[in-house]
Design a protein around this motif. Structure first.
Motif, short mmCIF file in Angstrom:
data_model
loop_
_atom_site.label_atom_id
_atom_site.label_comp_id
_atom_site.label_asym_id
_atom_site.label_seq_id
_atom_site.Cartn_x
_atom_site.Cartn_y
_atom_site.Cartn_z
N UNK A 1 0.87 -1.25 0.11
CA UNK A 1 -0.04 0.12 0.01
C UNK A 1 0.98 1.20 0.06
N UNK A 2 1.91 1.34 0.85
CA UNK A 2 2.91 2.43 0.86
C UNK A 2 3.82 1.98 1.77
N UNK A 3 4.66 2.96 2.42
CA UNK A 3 6.03 2.65 3.08
C UNK A 3 6.12 3.29 4.19
N UNK A 4 6.41 2.72 5.36
CA UNK A 4 7.04 3.21 6.66
C UNK A 4 6.99 2.24 7.63
N UNK A 5 8.46 1.91 7.74
CA UNK A 5 8.81 1.07 8.98
C UNK A 5 8.90 1.29 10.25
N UNK A 6 8.54 0.61 11.27
CA UNK A 6 8.86 1.21 12.69
C UNK A 6 10.27 1.02 13.27
N UNK A 7 10.63 2.23 13.85
CA UNK A 7 12.18 2.16 14.29
C UNK A 7 11.89 0.86 15.45
N UNK B 1 14.55 2.76 8.25
CA UNK B 1 13.12 3.44 7.60
C UNK B 1 13.58 3.46 6.11
N UNK B 2 13.05 2.33 5.39
CA UNK B 2 13.28 2.26 3.82
C UNK B 2 11.78 1.83 3.24
N UNK B 3 11.75 2.50 2.08
CA UNK B 3 10.53 2.54 1.15
C UNK B 3 10.52 1.52 0.34
N UNK C 1 3.73 10.68 14.73
CA UNK C 1 4.96 10.02 14.31
C UNK C 1 5.51 8.94 14.95
N UNK C 2 4.45 8.46 15.62
CA UNK C 2 4.78 7.14 16.39
C UNK C 2 4.61 5.83 15.44
N UNK C 3 4.99 4.63 15.66
CA UNK C 3 5.04 3.70 14.95
C UNK C 3 4.63 2.40 15.27
N UNK D 1 8.57 7.56 18.53
CA UNK D 1 8.88 8.58 17.63
C UNK D 1 9.85 7.89 16.56
N UNK D 2 9.25 7.66 15.26
CA UNK D 2 10.23 6.93 14.22
C UNK D 2 11.23 7.91 13.78
N UNK D 3 11.05 9.05 13.62
CA UNK D 3 11.97 9.89 13.00
C UNK D 3 13.03 10.46 14.04
#
Length: 238
Positions: A12-18, A22-24, A182-184, A224-226
Motif C-alpha cells: 500500500x505504501x511505506x513506513x517501517x517502525x524504528x 526506515x526504507x520505502x 510520528x509514532x509507529x 517517535x520514528x523520526x
C-alpha cells in the motif's frame, strides 16, 4: 462499527517502525499476501501508538515496573535488564506466560532512551524454538494475521503504511505504519512459508517453504520514528 471484507493486493505504501531501518518499498521489492487479513473492523479513528498495557511513553523504569506488576503480577520475577552498547539504550525484558493472540509465552521488552532514560519503545515477541512443525508455524502466522487485522481498520496518514513486504527468506512484514504523531507500529513474522509475488512486468507467484529452525512473531511499538532516542556519533567526532 462497519464490517469490511476485502482481499489485499500488494504494498500500500511505506513506513517501517524504528528500530527497523526506515526504507520505502520499490518496484523491485518482493511482496506476499501470506498472512494478510481478508476482513477487519473499520475503526473510524486514527491509530495512535501510545504504549502498551498501562506502560506509556515517557515513563521511567520504576513506573514501567509498576505497570507490569499491575498487568502481570508474576512477570517481574523474570525481569532482565539488557543494554545496547551501540544505541546506548536500556531494555527491561519480562516473560509473560500467555499473551493473546500469540501461541505460548511471550517476551515483552520495554526500551528506555539513551538520553531521556524514559520509555520509547515496546517489543512483544513470541518464539517457537527448535524446528517447529507446519501446524505450529501456521498457528504463529494466524496470530500475526490477527495482529495485522487489528491495525488495518484504523485511519493512517497518506503513504504511511506498508503491507506484505518480504525482507528475508521466510520473513515478512505483515503491516507497518506511522501514525499522525510520528509514532509507529510493525508486525513482523519469521520462519514461515511464503507465497511471494516476484517483481517484474508480469508478476508471478512462487511458493517458498518455511526455512528450517525456529519461528518468531514480533509486534513493535515506538514513540517517535523520526527522532529515536538513541546514541549517534556527533558530527566531526572523527
Amino acid at each position: 462499527m462497519r464490517r469490511l471484507r476485502c482481499v489485499t493486493r500488494g504494498l500500500l505504501a511505506c513506513a517501517l517502525a524504528w528500530p527497523v531501518a526506515a526504507t520505502c518499498a520499490t518496484k523491485g521489492d518482493e511482496i506476499a499476501l501470506t498472512g494478510q487479513p481478508r476482513s477487519w473492523d473499520v475503526q473510524g479513528v486514527p491509530f495512535e501508538a501510545d504504549g502498551f498495557q498501562g506502560a506509556r511513553w515517557g515513563m521511567t523504569m520504576d513506573e514501567v515496573k509498576a505497570a507490569i506488576a499491575t498487568a502481570w503480577p508474576d512477570a517481574l520475577a523474570t525481569a532482565k535488564v539488557q543494554v545496547d552498547d551501540a544505541a546506548r539504550t536500556t531494555a527491561l525484558a519480562v516473560t509473560v506466560p500467555t499473551l493473546a493472540p500469540g501461541p505460548g509465552p511471550a517476551q515483552v521488552s520495554y526500551v528506555f532512551g539513551a538520553a531521556s532514560h524514559r520509555l520509547v519503545a515496546v517489543h512483544q515477541t513470541w518464539t517457537l524454538p527448535g524446528n517447529p512443525d507446519a501446524v505450529q508455524r501456521a498457528a504463529l502466522l494466524r496470530a500475526a494475521t490477527t495482529l495485522a487485522s487489528d491495525l488495518v481498520g484504523y485511519q493512517w496518514p497518506d503513504f504511511a503504511t506498508t503491507r506484505g513486504r518480504v525482507t528475508a527468506p521466510g520473513e515478512l512484514i505483515l503491516f507497518a505504519g506511522r501514525d499522525f504523531h510520528g509514532g509507529g507500529v510493525e508486525i513482523r513474522v519469521g520462519g514461515v512459508a511464503l507465497d511471494v509475488e516476484l517483481p517484474g512486468a508480469v508478476r508471478k507467484q512462487e511458493h517458498r517453504a518455511a526455512p528450517a529452525g525456529p519461528a518468531h512473531l514480533r509486534k513493535s511499538l515506538v514513540a517517535d520514528i523520526d527522532h529515536p532516542d538513541i546514541y549517534t556519533i556527533p558530527p566531526g567526532a572523527f
